[in-house]
Design a protein around this motif. Structure first.
Motif, short mmCIF file in Angstrom:
data_model
loop_
_atom_site.label_atom_id
_atom_site.label_comp_id
_atom_site.label_asym_id
_atom_site.label_seq_id
_atom_site.Cartn_x
_atom_site.Cartn_y
_atom_site.Cartn_z
N GLY A 1 7.35 -42.83 118.64
CA GLY A 1 6.43 -42.89 119.61
C GLY A 1 5.31 -41.97 119.12
N SER A 2 4.62 -41.54 120.33
CA SER A 2 3.31 -40.99 119.99
C SER A 2 3.90 -39.51 119.93
CB SER A 2 2.48 -40.94 121.29
OG SER A 2 3.41 -40.58 122.57
N PHE B 1 13.59 -39.73 123.52
CA PHE B 1 12.41 -40.67 123.85
C PHE B 1 12.81 -42.17 124.28
CE2 PHE B 1 9.29 -43.80 122.35
CZ PHE B 1 7.88 -43.13 122.87
N GLY C 1 10.74 -45.50 125.50
CA GLY C 1 9.32 -46.13 125.48
C GLY C 1 9.57 -47.27 126.23
N TRP D 1 9.24 -51.59 123.42
CA TRP D 1 9.17 -51.00 122.53
C TRP D 1 10.59 -50.66 121.74
CZ3 TRP D 1 5.12 -51.04 119.78
CH2 TRP D 1 3.93 -50.96 120.33
#
Lengths: 226, 668
Positions: free
Chosen positions: B190-191, B203, B205, B209
């Motif tokens: 992700g970011s 994470f 998303g 995603w």
């Protein structure tokens, strides 16, 4: 150039402008020249103009390192490189007329367009720069582009190398006009690079001629990958 | 310093493999040392790895951080039940293959044994490290190391253009796949920019995603495993590689892709959607059917086995898909059953496929031939190889009481529980999948009968086959190890399933157990005893009893010693070995029935031809439908790029001139 005409300019400034104008004229002359011998002489003259303008700038601004730059220019570009080039063409016996890929009048017209463009581009830079030679940045840029154009339009290896050297001349001129020259170390380095490059290219000339029986770079199109 | 755990010892063993490889490189000319010392040491290393992995499966997850890697980006490693199980497969199969390999390489043939030794052990270390990695960076480094080492092993006989071509295709597809894997990791990171697996677990998303990451991973690992339509690289590479390498690639390397798929879909991704499972089941079943049909019509031993690997990979993927479906509907008991079947099939396939590839290698060495049409009757000259190959064949054909049967039966059981799913279409459609699995198993049996019958039974089809000698002692040990693995995995399913329990509870069921424990070790009844059960011991006992009884009856009825005489020639006096049923003849019905699957060119000679010549080429239609169009497209695009390359200095100068001018005008 327009604003320099209005403001009163000191004598040194006028002399520098004269040298710059001479350089541009010589650039056009080289672009139009068909004979290699004359080309080398023009290159030598351009070096001389560069030397003169650097000395004047050094004298009028009191920047002493510019004297050293001028000395290097004199030794390398007015005496050294032309001498090497003369020897080269004697050894290679290539005094013939140079064939251009584009005809001369078209090249000249393109050159004029380039000068217009570079003056346009250089205008904001000149206003930012505070040196005495700021008006000449446009000319320096134009000389660079003209040399580049010459490199493109020539089909023989020796004129291309001369164009390359002339480009280096005008870059040096641009540097002095914008910021009173680069640091001494950089200048020395570039000078050495040019000399070494010249030697290597000289070796290449002989190799190319041996391989293709000619110094015409169009011969080299044969070696591309199919 | 903390006390040494399993993970540290395992890392030491991986380093040991690399050390053996490097030693081999320095002693490249010393043939005896490399083959008789280094390869057996590698085998011992593999055995130790398997033992450590076995104990590692029982303990909880262990983590470590290695001091090398890029600055600020060290390698994270982690050993949990899933990675330990795959390390067990790797170690156990490698022990057999390495011992065999020490007898396989010959003096002055192909590349130097030292170079082989280096690449082989780096390949092994790469695979082990893939399973240990706990961040995307370490994973990709290990993955690429593995891919490159296997590529160089495949092209070790690089003087043949065909082998270079096969290696290139293999490498190309593997690399396209690793792009998919890399992108998948990128999506999961992700970011945050944190590429450790721990960060990816945390994470979330969202569904979109997660789906993107899953599909990319499926594509990437599918390219390595040979999932349709990305299978084209594997058969060629398996044929081109030396037999021990082909055995490792087919039996173990594809399992790293299975490991990756399981790791990403059940561990790293937080959400799982049921339609992922349906997609994976469909792909897996198509792959299995395609693989087995192509295996059935091959006449090259190695190519046949390679397509059979594709079939087994398809079955394994179908099992993964089923697990996903059950898990998504929170039916953790059935999910555990499907996952058990999947993992069980992984280890089974690792054993029987390496065994069969090594047997093929022995036949190839003894006769110089791997075309089924020129073999035959080898059981009399190579009894060891033949009988051990028979064990592998029975495993691969999925016949009780050997290992292949257990896992395929479990998988089938899993599919038979799908009517309980709370989804209308699914519980109507998935029984078709069960039927496909049954069909695949039957065709696999057909293929294996062909493989064994044509190669080892009947009369020799060529004169020189009578010169074939049986395998040397070292090779025999390797084959015996793998064959005994096949037998034990088949006879003791309950023990194996209870060993798999930590993995399933880690991934899907969180502590709920299957109804299979040590207390009734002889009866396997995965869900309940009145649904379905299987007892390999009774089966085996019955088979032994019947064989013994038949032997005694025959002895009793015909007490005289056995004599060999000519068979009845049906009144047709001219008979030789070439008039037996051939591989092509045997598979002719399959070619007929499944003709839409093939692209076939056949040349039949005219009846008046004095020198008749029969030619029959069966090709993969995917090559023409998918691969060649893509290749042409790439060619077209690159031709357009080549258009810029005139080879004229003036033009090149012009490019930079125009770029300069444009930039100058733009900055104005």
């Amino acid at each position: 150039m327009t604003e320099t005409a209005i403001l009163p300019i000191p004598l040194s400034g006028q002399l520098i402008n004269l040298c710059a104008a001479l350089m541009l004229l010589l650039g056009f002359a080289m672009l139009a020249q068909r004979r290699i011998l004359t080309l080398i002489n023009l290159f030598m003259l351009q070096g001389g103009a560069l030397f003169a303008s650097t000395v004047i700038a050094a004298h009028s601004t009191g920047q002493h390192h510019l004297y050293w730059s001028a000395a290097i220019t004199l030794l390398l570009k007015v005496i050294g490189l032309p001498w090497i080039l003369h020897r080269l063409i004697r050894r290679l016996s290539v005094k013939w007329d140079v064939e251009t890929l584009l005809n001369i009048p078209t090249t000249m017209l393109i050159g004029i367009v380039l000068v217009v463009i570079s003056f346009n581009v250089a205008q904001p830079i000149s206003q930012l720069s505070g040196t005495i030679m700021r008006a000449t940045i446009g000319i320096a840029l134009a000389c660079t582009l003209l040399s580049f154009l010459m490199m493109i339009t020539r089909s023989k290896a020796v004129p291309q190398v001369i164009a390359f050297l002339a480009m280096e001349n005008s870059l040096f001129f641009a540097a002095t006009s914008a910021t009173y020259g680069m640091p001494m170390v950089v200048e020395l380095g570039i000078a050495l690079d040019v000399l070494v490059g010249m030697v290597i290219l000289g070796v290449f000339f002989f190799q190319i001629r041996e391989q293709f029986d000619s110094l015409d770079i169009r011969q080299m199109e044969k070696i591309k990958e199919e | 310093m903390r006390e040494w755990q399993e993970i540290h010892w395992i890392l030491l063993l991986v380093l040991g493999w690399i050390g053996l490889g490097v030693t081999g490189l320095f002693a490249a000319r010393w043939f005896t040392f490399v083959t008789r010392v280094l390869f057996p040491l590698g085998a011992a290393n593999g055995l130790l790895l398997a033992l450590l992995a076995l104990t590692g499966m029982m303990t909880g997850p262990q983590e470590a951080i290695l001091p090398f890697g890029l600055p600020d980006l060290p390698f994270h490693v982690r050993l949990d039940a899933l990675s330990a199980f795959f390390l067990l497969i790797l170690g156990a199969a490698t022990a057999g293959v390495s011992i065999y390999a020490s007898g396989y390489f010959r003096r002055e043939q192909g590349a130097s044994p030292g170079l082989h030794c280096l690449l082989y052990h780096v390949f092994l270390a790469g695979m082990a490290f893939v399973m240990l990695a706990n961040d995307a960076y370490a994973f990709m480094v290990a993955w690429e190391t593995m891919a490159l080492a296997s590529y160089f092993l495949v092209i070790s006989e690089h003087r043949h253009a065909e082998i270079r071509r096969a290696g290139y295709l293999f490498l190309l597809i593997a690399h396209v796949g690793s792009v998919g894997i890399l992108l998948s990791f990128g999506v999961m990171a992700g970011s945050t920019g944190d590429y450790t697996f721990d960060a990816m677990r945390a994470f979330d998303g969202g569904t979109f995603w997660a789906t993107a990451a899953f599909l990319l991973a499926l594509f990437g690992f599918g390219a390595k495993a040979g999932l349709l339509p990305l299978h084209a690289g594997l058969p060629g590479a398996d044929v081109a590689a030396p037999s021990p390498v082909a055995a490792l690639m087919s039996g173990v390397m594809v399992k790293t892709a299975i490991y990756g798929t399981l790791r990403i879909s059940f561990d790293l991704l937080g959400t799982r959607l049921w339609w992922w499972g349906v997609l994976v089941i469909a792909l897996g079943l198509i792959t299995a059917l395609f693989g087995v049909i192509f295996a059935a019509v091959q006449s090259d031993m190695k190519r046949l086995l390679a397509y059979s690997s594709i079939e087994n990979i398809g079955l394994i993927y179908a099992g993964i898909g089923l697990t996903l479906v059950f898990h998504a509907f929170a039916m953790s008991n059935f999910a555990a059953l499907a996952l058990t079947a999947t993992l069980y099939h992984c280890i089974n396939h690792a054993f029987f496929k390496t065994l069969l590839f090594l047997c093929t290698g022995s036949v190839l060495h003894a006769t110089g031939e791997r075309n089924l049409g020129k073999l035959g009757g080898l059981i009399r000259h190579m009894p060891w190889v033949s009988w051990l190959a028979l064990i592998g064949i029975l495993g691969a054909a999925g016949l009780p009481p050997l290992n292949g049967f257990v896992s395929e039966w479990l998988l089938l059981q899993g599919f038979l529980f799908t009517p309980g799913l709370p989804h209308g279409y699914l519980n109507m459609l998935l029984p078709i999948a069960a039927a496909t699995i049954a069909l695949t198993a039957a065709l696999a049996g057909y293929t294996m009968v062909k493989f064994f019958g044509v190669t080892f039974l009947g009369q020799p089809r060529e004169e020189r086959l009578s010169q074939a000698r049986d395998v040397s002692r070292l090779k025999r040990i390797g084959l015996l190890w793998l064959a005994s693995g096949c037998v034990l995995l088949g006879l003791l399913p309950n023990i194996v399933i209870s060993l798999l329990e930590p993995v399933t509870s880690l991934l899907v069921s969180q502590g709920r157990q299957l109804n299979a424990g040590m207390e009734n070790w002889w009866l396997l009844a995965p869900i309940s005893e009145d649904r379905a059960s299987y007892s390999p011991a009774i089966f085996f006992g019955g088979i032994l009893l019947l064989i013994g009884a038949a032997y005694l009856c025959i002895k009793h009825a015909f007490p005289a010693a056995t004599t060999r005489g000519p068979a009845w020639d049906c009144g047709f006096p001219m008979q030789d070995g070439r008039m037996q049923d051939t591989a092509e003849g045997f598979s002719q019905p399959i070619r007929r029935i499944f003709s839409p699957f093939f692209r076939r060119t056949c040349e039949l000679p005219s009846p008046f031809d004095r020198q008749p010549h029969y030619r029959n080429i069966v090709e993969d239609p995917f090559w023409y439908w998918l691969y060649l169009p893509i290749a042409r497209l790439v060619d077209l695009v690159s031709r357009f790029v080549a258009f810029l390359q005139h080879g004229r200095i003036a033009v090149y100068l012009m490019y930079s001139f125009i770029t300069l001018l444009t930039l100058l005008v733009l900055t104005r």
